[in-house]
Motif scaffolding. Structure first.
Motif, PDB file in Angstrom:
ATOM      1  N   SER A 103      -0.077 -15.333   1.622  1.00  0.00           N
ATOM      2  CA  SER A 103       0.215 -14.087   2.309  1.00  0.00           C
ATOM      3  C   SER A 103       1.254 -14.265   3.408  1.00  0.00           C
ATOM      4  N   VAL A 104       1.690 -15.504   3.599  1.00  0.00           N
ATOM      5  CA  VAL A 104       2.746 -15.741   4.579  1.00  0.00           C
ATOM      6  C   VAL A 104       4.052 -15.859   3.811  1.00  0.00           C
ATOM      7  N   LEU A 105       4.988 -15.024   4.143  1.00  0.00           N
ATOM      8  CA  LEU A 105       6.227 -15.015   3.389  1.00  0.00           C
ATOM      9  C   LEU A 105       7.235 -15.965   4.024  1.00  0.00           C
ATOM     10  N   ALA A 106       8.258 -16.282   3.230  1.00  0.00           N
ATOM     11  CA  ALA A 106       9.181 -17.355   3.599  1.00  0.00           C
ATOM     12  C   ALA A 106       9.811 -17.142   4.971  1.00  0.00           C
ATOM     13  N   ASP A 107      10.210 -15.893   5.275  1.00  0.00           N
ATOM     14  CA  ASP A 107      10.894 -15.686   6.546  1.00  0.00           C
ATOM     15  C   ASP A 107       9.928 -15.819   7.722  1.00  0.00           C
ATOM     16  N   GLN A 108       8.653 -15.456   7.515  1.00  0.00           N
ATOM     17  CA  GLN A 108       7.663 -15.628   8.580  1.00  0.00           C
ATOM     18  C   GLN A 108       7.431 -17.111   8.849  1.00  0.00           C
ATOM     19  N   ILE A 135      -2.519 -18.942  24.155  1.00  0.00           N
ATOM     20  CA  ILE A 135      -3.852 -18.381  23.944  1.00  0.00           C
ATOM     21  C   ILE A 135      -3.718 -16.999  23.312  1.00  0.00           C
ATOM     22  N   THR A 136      -4.801 -16.517  22.764  1.00  0.00           N
ATOM     23  CA  THR A 136      -4.824 -15.181  22.197  1.00  0.00           C
ATOM     24  C   THR A 136      -5.485 -14.272  23.221  1.00  0.00           C
ATOM     25  N   ILE A 137      -4.802 -13.204  23.649  1.00  0.00           N
ATOM     26  CA  ILE A 137      -5.392 -12.364  24.684  1.00  0.00           C
ATOM     27  C   ILE A 137      -5.837 -11.007  24.170  1.00  0.00           C
ATOM     28  N   ASP A 138      -5.581 -10.713  22.929  1.00  0.00           N
ATOM     29  CA  ASP A 138      -5.951  -9.379  22.481  1.00  0.00           C
ATOM     30  C   ASP A 138      -6.249  -9.398  20.983  1.00  0.00           C
ATOM     31  N   VAL A 139      -7.024  -8.413  20.546  1.00  0.00           N
ATOM     32  CA  VAL A 139      -7.314  -8.283  19.125  1.00  0.00           C
ATOM     33  C   VAL A 139      -6.018  -8.004  18.368  1.00  0.00           C
ATOM     34  N   ALA A 140      -5.824  -8.679  17.256  1.00  0.00           N
ATOM     35  CA  ALA A 140      -4.712  -8.352  16.375  1.00  0.00           C
ATOM     36  C   ALA A 140      -5.274  -8.097  14.984  1.00  0.00           C
ATOM     37  N   TYR A 141      -4.601  -7.268  14.238  1.00  0.00           N
ATOM     38  CA  TYR A 141      -5.046  -6.961  12.887  1.00  0.00           C
ATOM     39  C   TYR A 141      -4.081  -7.575  11.892  1.00  0.00           C
ATOM     40  N   ARG A 142      -4.631  -8.309  10.921  1.00  0.00           N
ATOM     41  CA  ARG A 142      -3.842  -8.995   9.897  1.00  0.00           C
ATOM     42  C   ARG A 142      -4.214  -8.431   8.534  1.00  0.00           C
ATOM     43  N   TYR A 143      -3.274  -8.505   7.626  1.00  0.00           N
ATOM     44  CA  TYR A 143      -3.460  -7.917   6.305  1.00  0.00           C
ATOM     45  C   TYR A 143      -3.125  -8.948   5.259  1.00  0.00           C
ATOM     46  N   PHE A 144      -4.015  -9.129   4.300  1.00  0.00           N
ATOM     47  CA  PHE A 144      -3.652  -9.950   3.164  1.00  0.00           C
ATOM     48  C   PHE A 144      -4.436  -9.497   1.951  1.00  0.00           C
ATOM     49  N   ALA A 145      -4.011  -9.971   0.821  1.00  0.00           N
ATOM     50  CA  ALA A 145      -4.605  -9.493  -0.412  1.00  0.00           C
ATOM     51  C   ALA A 145      -4.684 -10.617  -1.416  1.00  0.00           C
ATOM     52  N   THR A 146      -5.695 -10.553  -2.271  1.00  0.00           N
ATOM     53  CA  THR A 146      -5.767 -11.408  -3.438  1.00  0.00           C
ATOM     54  C   THR A 146      -5.884 -10.443  -4.616  1.00  0.00           C
ATOM     55  N   PRO A 147      -5.812 -10.971  -5.844  1.00  0.00           N
ATOM     56  CA  PRO A 147      -5.953 -10.036  -6.970  1.00  0.00           C
ATOM     57  C   PRO A 147      -7.296  -9.292  -6.955  1.00  0.00           C
ATOM     58  N   THR A 181       6.520  -4.190  -8.627  1.00  0.00           N
ATOM     59  CA  THR A 181       6.561  -5.529  -9.219  1.00  0.00           C
ATOM     60  C   THR A 181       7.450  -6.450  -8.389  1.00  0.00           C
ATOM     61  N   GLU A 182       8.571  -5.918  -7.943  1.00  0.00           N
ATOM     62  CA  GLU A 182       9.523  -6.735  -7.188  1.00  0.00           C
ATOM     63  C   GLU A 182       8.955  -7.169  -5.837  1.00  0.00           C
ATOM     64  N   ILE A 183       8.376  -6.235  -5.079  1.00  0.00           N
ATOM     65  CA  ILE A 183       7.909  -6.634  -3.751  1.00  0.00           C
ATOM     66  C   ILE A 183       6.642  -7.474  -3.839  1.00  0.00           C
ATOM     67  N   THR A 184       5.872  -7.324  -4.917  1.00  0.00           N
ATOM     68  CA  THR A 184       4.707  -8.179  -5.093  1.00  0.00           C
ATOM     69  C   THR A 184       5.144  -9.637  -5.238  1.00  0.00           C
ATOM     70  N   ASP A 186       0.837  -1.207   0.000  1.00  0.00           N
ATOM     71  CA  ASP A 186       0.000   0.000   0.000  1.00  0.00           C
ATOM     72  C   ASP A 186       0.867   1.250   0.000  1.00  0.00           C
ATOM     73  N   VAL A 187       1.912   1.241   0.821  1.00  0.00           N
ATOM     74  CA  VAL A 187       2.798   2.404   0.909  1.00  0.00           C
ATOM     75  C   VAL A 187       3.411   2.695  -0.459  1.00  0.00           C
ATOM     76  N   TRP A 188       3.898   1.632  -1.111  1.00  0.00           N
ATOM     77  CA  TRP A 188       4.506   1.838  -2.435  1.00  0.00           C
ATOM     78  C   TRP A 188       3.478   2.279  -3.468  1.00  0.00           C
ATOM     79  N   GLN A 189       2.280   1.683  -3.422  1.00  0.00           N
ATOM     80  CA  GLN A 189       1.252   2.095  -4.386  1.00  0.00           C
ATOM     81  C   GLN A 189       0.834   3.538  -4.144  1.00  0.00           C
TER      82      GLN A 189
END
Lengths: 304, 442
Positions: free
Chosen positions: B40-45, B78-90, A271-274, A195-198
């Motif tokens: 939406s989970v990247l390799a390092d995570q 356990i989960t003790i608090d609200v957390a906000y997660r972000y993900f996207a599809t096309p 493109t790269e970070i996507t 989002d920041v980059w866009q």
């Protein structure tokens, strides 16, 4: 009905922008002495851009604060000074070097100065009696940040206690605090790196050149490409080489790594970070790898 | 503004949703599965999760570690608090409010649901609709979450049997519509095996509906703002007083609902003074029309006394102002709320002193029965409250607007957020009586 087809659909960036502007105006309306943390990194640059839009055509009703580790990229300092002059802003600098020289903090054996920023930051907040401090933190950055509120109350020691966080409902932000306490405010909470980059692309925001691919002398340490400098690298046995790299985050030179990249424009960076399989911090921040709860622990001590 | 076409962003909308589920019904696995299978989970995570799982002696990566971010949460599992997660599809970008399921954290589900456009309620197929499920449905109804998804999880442990799913879906849908939930979609899933979360299940041919992700990608998020009266809480007065802008006086705010148009007659509340909209600045561009949730700056044709806390509304559809507030509230703080308490009430951009006059009843979420005159509200209690404010408020019923119908009560001494309030009579507006409940007044 698809959202994009409605005449009232707003692109997600415009929703995030309106929300961030709302946060800036809430703080300006409710606090006496806000300040905006500005490092010259992309998140703080986007914050400043949003803040300028929020109050236009009036000048920004608060100053900037840079916590200077003394190990900055020269391009970033030049960008900072150009921006401050160009918009007629007020800038305070809290210096880690000065804190070391006066014995407020001690240099770490590993040379990393990122954790040392906390003391000069808190000193500056106390000295200037800042009651609200805007930070560019995003919840997508890190697990502990995913739990961060938009308005985050800090005690008189600047500490964050995740168990004592105020519930935050609707868009009703509670900024009340006792004398000596302050509130950290994160207008970009709901932005992701993409989002920041866009948004940078949409708004055509200028960035320091190190965000784009360039040839640079680097050396390998801890699985990252670090730039040599007066901060203390390379050590014996660490050979430098010239590579085509760019930076995904900008911070202290001793712990901010470059990534191999040929992305020379904003569009190429997007493109790269996507396509990237690494988070920005996983790729380029040594200090977040120190322990499973490194960020939480630093935030508890007053780090931003 | 809205006319700008931008190839990188124009087609993408944003959905905010909340998850709710009891302890051990697989909510963390579902969230982990959504993040993992939507890539939406990247390799390092993932590497960090695998490392942490190994160091705890676990055989397989524990996807719950993706979401439990705090030391205490990982230590206690356990989960003790609200957390906000972000993900996207096309197709869409998502903000997920990941709320803890434990009974004592009702306030956290209320927090997560306050901004949600959809709620995913999990049940264990083996247990069906339980008290906690009813509690989640009631909170979703109370907070007026427009869309509710029932995810019947652990279908793999129920033999992927259609009758099991159908019975649970029917029971839940009847219950939720009794509460006034406008729309329920039920989906049979196995979060562990990945059935119908992101990919369609090969084990449940009898199910023809969407997967959880497909549903989230397609549920409508845009409502027609022209259907609601405009509400514009003034946040900040912009007065440059510079050589370039000597006379500029703009009222900055975020449009809470409806549409604002240049030339429209407006009333400023609570003063009741009238003017017309002379100009609208939408973050740098002059526009003729703007709508919720845009942040804009409005200039009026007349030089009125307008400041932070005032509300600008169309003269034709301005709300009443009142100093007597009736509301359903969720008490959030550990110290109880008592009749006679002197508090601060924050409504839109206005904070006023208020007195808690009475607490006529408390709701028991387990069976939705009401207990008259409880004397106090404890943390996580939901109840009816009457308040008297020191200054008039332009308050809408929460049923009509989540923005101008909501408020907070704040402790004037230490600033603690005490209570979340929803103005108006009742939250269940559905036709007919909810099943088996007498004396229903919420």
């Amino acid at each position: 009905m698809s959202a994009a087809g409605s005449p009232f659909a707003l692109p997600h960036l415009e929703v995030l922008e309106s929300e961030a502007v709302h946060v800036f105006r809430e703080v300006a309306g409710e606090f006496e002495r806000p300040v905006l943390l500005f490092s010259g990194g992309k998140d703080s640059i986007v914050m400043l851009h949003l803040a300028l839009k929020a109050f236009a055509p009036a000048p920004l009703p608060f100053a900037l604060l840079h916590v200077d580790t003394g190990h900055n990229f020269p391009e970033v300092l030049a960008y900072r000074d150009r921006t401050v002059a160009g918009h007629g802003l007020r800038l305070h600098v809290a210096s880690v070097q000065e804190a070391i020289d006066t014995g407020r903090v001690r240099e770490r054996p590993d040379g990393t100065r990122n954790p040392l920023q906390t003391v000069p930051l808190l000193d500056a907040i106390t000295r200037h009696r800042f009651d609200a401090v805007f930070g560019g933190g995003r919840r997508d950055e890190e697990k502990a940040r995913a739990k961060e509120r938009v308005f985050s109350l800090r005690d008189e020691f600047g500490g964050w206690d995740p168990r004592r966080q105020r519930p935050e409902l609707w868009q009703l932000y509670n900024g009340r605090h006792a004398p000596g306490e302050h509130v950290r405010v994160f207008p970009l909470s709901n932005f992701t790196e993409l989002d920041v980059w866009q948004y940078i692309a949409r708004e055509k925001i200028e960035l320091p050149a190190i965000y784009f691919a360039h040839r640079r002398e680097v050396f390998a340490r801890g699985g990252m490409w670090l730039a040599p400098g007066a901060w203390g690298g390379p050590r014996d046995g660490e050979d430098t080489q010239i590579r085509t790299v760019r930076y995904r985050t900008v911070g202290d030179m001793s712990c901010t790594g470059a990534v191999d990249s040929h992305a020379a424009t904003i569009e190429e960076v997007i493109t790269e970070i996507t396509a990237s399989r690494l988070t920005e911090r996983g790729a380029t921040r040594a200090d977040d790898r120190l322990s499973e709860a490194a960020m939480e622990d630093r935030k508890r001590e007053g780090y931003f | 503004m809205s006319t700008v076409t931008d190839t990188t962003t124009a087609a993408t909308s944003l959905l905010r949703f909340a998850t709710a589920g009891s302890v051990d019904d697989g909510k963390s696995t579902l969230v982990g599965r959504l993040l993992h299978d939507s890539k939406s989970v990247l390799a390092d995570q993932l590497e960090a999760v695998e490392h942490a799982s190994r160091s705890r002696g676990a055989g397989a990566p524990d996807l719950a570690l993706l979401t439990d971010g705090l030391r205490a949460e990982r230590e206690q599992g356990i989960t003790i608090d609200v957390a906000y997660r972000y993900f996207a599809t096309p197709r869409r970008r998502f903000i997920l409010a990941d709320t803890p399921g434990h009974v004592q954290y009702t306030r956290n589900m209320v927090t997560g649901a306050s901004t949600a456009q959809a709620a995913v309620v999990l049940v264990d197929a083996r247990n069906g609709v339980v008290e906690q499920t009813r509690r989640h449905a009631a909170v979703a109804a109370l907070l007026r979450v427009p869309h509710v998804v029932l995810a019947v999880n652990k279908m793999d442990l129920a033999g992927y049997a259609e009758p099991v799913f159908a019975a649970i879906a029917e029971e839940f849908t009847a219950y939720a519509s009794g509460l006034g939930v406008p729309e329920v979609t039920a989906i049979p899933v196995s979060a562990l095996a990945g059935d119908n979360v992101v990919a369609p299940s090969a084990h449940m041919d009898w199910y023809g509906g969407p997967t959880v992700l497909e549903y989230l990608e397609t549920v409508p998020v845009v409502t027609d703002p022209t259907a609601d009266p405009a509400r514009f809480p003034v946040q900040y007065t912009i007065r440059p007083q510079t050589a370039e802008h000597p006379d500029y006086r703009g009222y900055a705010g975020q449009i809470a609902s409806g549409v604002l148009r240049v030339g429209e007659p407006v009333t400023v509340l609570p003063s009741g003074r009238t003017s017309t909209i002379a100009a609208i600045d939408a973050l740098g561009q002059s526009v003729d029309v703007a709508w919720a949730p845009q942040s804009v700056t409005v200039r009026l044709a007349d030089d009125l006394d307008v400041s932070r806390g005032d509300l600008i509304a169309p003269t034709a559809g301005a709300p009443q102002v009142t100093r007597d507030v009736e509301a359903t509230v969720c008490h959030l703080a550990d110290q109880p709320l008592l009749p006679g308490a002197r508090v601060l009430l924050k409504h839109t951009t206005r904070t006023v002193r208020a007195l808690v006059k009475d607490i006529p009843s408390r709701l028991t979420l387990d069976d939705l029965s009401q207990h008259p005159a409880p004397g106090r509200l404890e943390a996580n209690d939901i109840g009816r409250v009457t308040l008297r404010t020191a200054e008039p408020l332009a308050l809408d019923p929460y049923a009509g607007s989540r923005h101008t119908g909501s408020f907070l009560l704040i402790d004037p001494g230490d600033g603690t957020t005490l209570t979340a309030g929803m103005a108006g009579e009742a939250f269940a507006a559905g036709p007919g009586e909810p099943s088996g409940d007498e004396g229903w007044d919420f």
